[in-house]
Design an enzyme around this catalytic site. Structure first.
Site, PDB file in Angstrom:
ATOM      1  N   ASP A 296       0.831  -1.211   0.000  1.00  0.00           N
ATOM      2  CA  ASP A 296       0.000   0.000   0.000  1.00  0.00           C
ATOM      3  C   ASP A 296       0.863   1.257   0.000  1.00  0.00           C
ATOM      4  O   ASP A 296       1.729   1.438   0.860  1.00  0.00           O
ATOM      5  CB  ASP A 296      -0.919  -0.012   1.218  1.00  0.00           C
ATOM      6  CG  ASP A 296      -1.968   1.086   1.137  1.00  0.00           C
ATOM      7  OD1 ASP A 296      -1.641   2.225   1.500  1.00  0.00           O
ATOM      8  OD2 ASP A 296      -3.097   0.791   0.699  1.00  0.00           O
ATOM      9  N   THR A 298      -0.093   4.484   0.378  1.00  0.00           N
ATOM     10  CA  THR A 298      -0.435   5.429   1.450  1.00  0.00           C
ATOM     11  C   THR A 298       0.143   4.982   2.784  1.00  0.00           C
ATOM     12  O   THR A 298       0.660   5.794   3.562  1.00  0.00           O
ATOM     13  CB  THR A 298      -1.961   5.571   1.544  1.00  0.00           C
ATOM     14  OG1 THR A 298      -2.458   6.098   0.311  1.00  0.00           O
ATOM     15  CG2 THR A 298      -2.353   6.504   2.670  1.00  0.00           C
ATOM     16  N   CYS A 331      -2.915   5.012 -10.521  1.00  0.00           N
ATOM     17  CA  CYS A 331      -2.926   5.208  -9.063  1.00  0.00           C
ATOM     18  C   CYS A 331      -2.228   6.524  -8.783  1.00  0.00           C
ATOM     19  O   CYS A 331      -1.036   6.682  -9.096  1.00  0.00           O
ATOM     20  CB  CYS A 331      -2.214   4.056  -8.349  1.00  0.00           C
ATOM     21  SG  CYS A 331      -1.975   4.339  -6.573  1.00  0.00           S
ATOM     22  N   ASN A 332      -2.941   7.474  -8.211  1.00  0.00           N
ATOM     23  CA  ASN A 332      -2.360   8.781  -7.926  1.00  0.00           C
ATOM     24  C   ASN A 332      -1.230   8.695  -6.911  1.00  0.00           C
ATOM     25  O   ASN A 332      -0.146   9.251  -7.108  1.00  0.00           O
ATOM     26  CB  ASN A 332      -3.449   9.727  -7.411  1.00  0.00           C
ATOM     27  CG  ASN A 332      -4.438  10.133  -8.489  1.00  0.00           C
ATOM     28  OD1 ASN A 332      -4.271  11.153  -9.141  1.00  0.00           O
ATOM     29  ND2 ASN A 332      -5.478   9.325  -8.690  1.00  0.00           N
ATOM     30  N   THR A 333      -1.464   7.994  -5.819  1.00  0.00           N
ATOM     31  CA  THR A 333      -0.462   7.937  -4.748  1.00  0.00           C
ATOM     32  C   THR A 333       0.823   7.278  -5.231  1.00  0.00           C
ATOM     33  O   THR A 333       1.922   7.666  -4.805  1.00  0.00           O
ATOM     34  CB  THR A 333      -1.027   7.177  -3.530  1.00  0.00           C
ATOM     35  OG1 THR A 333      -2.336   7.646  -3.233  1.00  0.00           O
ATOM     36  CG2 THR A 333      -0.141   7.371  -2.312  1.00  0.00           C
ATOM     37  N   ALA A 334       0.704   6.309  -6.141  1.00  0.00           N
ATOM     38  CA  ALA A 334       1.895   5.624  -6.654  1.00  0.00           C
ATOM     39  C   ALA A 334       2.850   6.574  -7.346  1.00  0.00           C
ATOM     40  O   ALA A 334       4.059   6.292  -7.444  1.00  0.00           O
ATOM     41  CB  ALA A 334       1.477   4.507  -7.610  1.00  0.00           C
ATOM     42  N   THR A 375      -5.904  10.563  -1.290  1.00  0.00           N
ATOM     43  CA  THR A 375      -5.482   9.899  -0.065  1.00  0.00           C
ATOM     44  C   THR A 375      -4.554  10.822   0.719  1.00  0.00           C
ATOM     45  O   THR A 375      -3.920  11.725   0.162  1.00  0.00           O
ATOM     46  CB  THR A 375      -4.727   8.598  -0.366  1.00  0.00           C
ATOM     47  OG1 THR A 375      -3.498   8.925  -1.032  1.00  0.00           O
ATOM     48  CG2 THR A 375      -5.551   7.663  -1.240  1.00  0.00           C
ATOM     49  N   LYS A 417     -12.721   0.859  -1.774  1.00  0.00           N
ATOM     50  CA  LYS A 417     -11.849  -0.311  -1.911  1.00  0.00           C
ATOM     51  C   LYS A 417     -12.515  -1.579  -1.392  1.00  0.00           C
ATOM     52  O   LYS A 417     -12.101  -2.690  -1.751  1.00  0.00           O
ATOM     53  CB  LYS A 417     -10.513  -0.069  -1.210  1.00  0.00           C
ATOM     54  CG  LYS A 417      -9.580   0.859  -1.995  1.00  0.00           C
ATOM     55  CD  LYS A 417      -8.221   0.962  -1.346  1.00  0.00           C
ATOM     56  CE  LYS A 417      -7.267   1.842  -2.165  1.00  0.00           C
ATOM     57  NZ  LYS A 417      -6.819   1.218  -3.416  1.00  0.00           N
ATOM     58  N   CYS A 448      -7.723  10.247  -6.408  1.00  0.00           N
ATOM     59  CA  CYS A 448      -7.510   8.835  -6.099  1.00  0.00           C
ATOM     60  C   CYS A 448      -8.293   8.074  -7.157  1.00  0.00           C
ATOM     61  O   CYS A 448      -9.458   8.414  -7.435  1.00  0.00           O
ATOM     62  CB  CYS A 448      -7.999   8.490  -4.696  1.00  0.00           C
ATOM     63  SG  CYS A 448      -7.991   6.704  -4.349  1.00  0.00           S
TER      64      CYS A 448
END
Length: 504
Positions: A296, A298, A331-334, A375, A417, A448
């Site tokens: 994960d 985040t 995936c934005n956070t990635a 996130t 999710k 996200c």
């Protein structure tokens, strides 16, 4: 079997050619010999690296009669060609006329060209044979029935084949017990081929074209008897040493999937929906590794849990090995980890965040205030803030309580999710969106990739009297990938890399 020569006379770009053996062992060996002794190779031996690859092929002894099945042959040719591609070779030579009936099918699945033996023969004939001449063809029943020579020569030349008796004798001479394919190059087999050539001359043929690579094994003997027959292995060898136009295989998009799984499917659907296509074959090739086991993002950014960089990098390398021209990560956070990965890849990762901010700047100008629903990992990493700063845009994020609502809408027991797209998760997102509008945001980034499953991309969305644009980065990423695919061509690889890296 390898031939690798070095020359101190001049430095040249090495050309690596693979030769598919096993379809006619002696004919393939003859091609290899003529390739090594060709003038271009002898004059610049340091430039060429050849590899003759022959594996057991169970149907090699079956005669190529009219109804011969090509399935095993296709799979064998593909496997050998793929091994050449994986070995970094520049092109493949395929010395088998029957296999050239499906050469284009094989090449379509590869990233390197399979040199066209019929193109070599056509080129030679166009330079040496007068127009409208009658061409005789010595070919197997299968090649003859497929119309291979009619497709390449029928427009400009008359084509004749041996009569029925001569053709039957020819097939026996090539594929029968103690035939030329088994190394018996004199006596009865040679006489049968000679009679077939005489049959063609009697029907008006002035030049005999080879439709069997084994004909090269007895070509010199036939020429000494006065038969004007072409040596396909010599012609093909000369053709292979020409400077070939690099082949651009169809654009292939690599997708790092599973981050999260539903968002990946959503992204792929948007690519398909936004591709201008009139039929299935017009759509973009995609290779996807759906890898939900990537740690994960985040959790790593907020609590220093397992670093996802290695898993993301390994997934990208597998996509690269599968021939991807560009990589999308829905995936934005990635994207907080993209910069450290990109430097170690040969293909570009299309930066979804940079593309999104650039799209907002083009569409709404620099005066719009952007609100970010994402996130806490994306917010804390400041990746959107950095992209917006480059574009001269301001980014607002929710207050602590509202950010907690966004996180619960994504990760909570009734969150996206967990498979929910209505109810509590949607209510929480709308409250956070209204909060950002009250702070002055005129554009909201659904930052996200799960959020567009609940709130759709929209130019004018009403939230309790606030009109705001909802921007879906997944949609922007899909549109960019479609644009890259459309521009893929002779300079497509450079354009794709330059454009994708411009916003990295």
């Amino acid at each position: 079997m390898k031939a690798k020569a070095k020359s101190s006379r001049k430095a040249s770009v090495v050309r690596k050619l693979g030769i598919v053996g096993g379809l006619g062992s002696l004919a393939g060996g003859d091609l290899f010999y003529k390739l090594v002794k060709s003038r271009a190779v002898l004059e610049d031996q340091g430039r060429y690296h050849f590899l003759f690859e022959q594996h057991p092929f169970k149907d090699v002894l079956l005669p190529l009669d009219q109804g011969a099945s090509m399935t095993s042959r296709k799979f064998y040719v593909y496997q050998v060609c793929k091994s050449f591609e994986d070995g970094g070779f520049d092109a493949v030579m395929l010395p088998c006329f029957a296999s050239h009936t499906f050469r284009a099918e094989i090449e379509e699945e590869l990233g390197i060209p399979v040199l066209d033996m019929m193109a070599a023969l056509t080129r030679h004939v166009s330079h040496t044979v007068p127009p409208q001449a009658m061409l005789g063809v010595i070919a197997s029943d299968f090649v003859r029935h497929c119309g291979l020579f009619e497709r390449h020569f029928g427009k400009d030349f008359q084509i004749v084949y041996p009569d029925a008796d001569a053709q039957a004798g020819l097939m026996e001479a090539m594929y029968g017990l103690n035939g030329i394919k088994d190394g018996h190059l004199e006596g009865v087999p040679l006489e049968a081929v000679y009679r077939a050539c005489l049959s063609l001359q009697a029907r008006g043929a002035t030049v005999i074209l080879p439709g069997m690579t084994e004909l090269s094994l007895v070509c010199a003997d036939l020429q000494r008897r006065g038969i004007t027959v072409l040596d396909i292995n010599e012609i093909y060898a000369d053709f292979a040493t020409l400077d070939q136009q690099p082949r651009r295989p169809p654009f292939k998009l690599g997708i790092v999937g599973g981050v999260g799984p539903a968002a990946t499917v959503d992204f792929m659907a948007k690519v398909v929906a936004n591709t201008p296509a009139g039929k299935d074959q017009d759509h973009i090739k995609m290779v996807v590794e759906q890898n939900p086991q990537i740690p994960d993002r985040t959790a790593n950014l907020l609590r220093d849990e397992t670093d996802p960089t290695m898993a993301m990098y390994a997934t990208c390398k597998r996509l690269e090995s599968a021939g991807a021209n560009a990589i999308a990560i829905p995936c934005n956070t990635a994207h907080a980890f993209v910069e450290r990965i990109q430097a170690h890849l040969r293909v570009p990762i299309v930066n979804m965040l940079g593309e999104t901010v650039a799209w907002i700047a083009r569409t709404y100008g620099s005066g719009k205030v952007i609100g970010l629903l994402a996130t806490s990992g994306t917010v804390q990493s400041q990746v959107y803030h950095q992209a917006a700063c480059h574009a001269g845009l301001q980014v607002l994020t929710p207050g602590v309580d509202y950010q907690a609502m966004v996180m619960d809408a994504i990760y909570g027991p009734r969150g996206i999710k967990a498979g929910f797209t209505q109810g509590l998760c949607k209510e929480q997102l709308l409250l956070a969106a209204e909060h950002l509008c009250e702070l002055g945001a005129g554009v909201l980034i659904l930052g996200c990739t799960e959020l567009p499953l609940v709130l759709a991309h929209c130019e004018a969305f009403d939230i309790n009297g606030h009109t705001v644009a909802l921007v879906d980065p997944t949609m922007i990423l899909a549109l960019k990938c479609v644009a890259l695919a459309q521009r893929h061509g002779p300079v497509g690889a450079r354009l794709a890399r330059d454009e994708a890296n411009a916003v990295s």
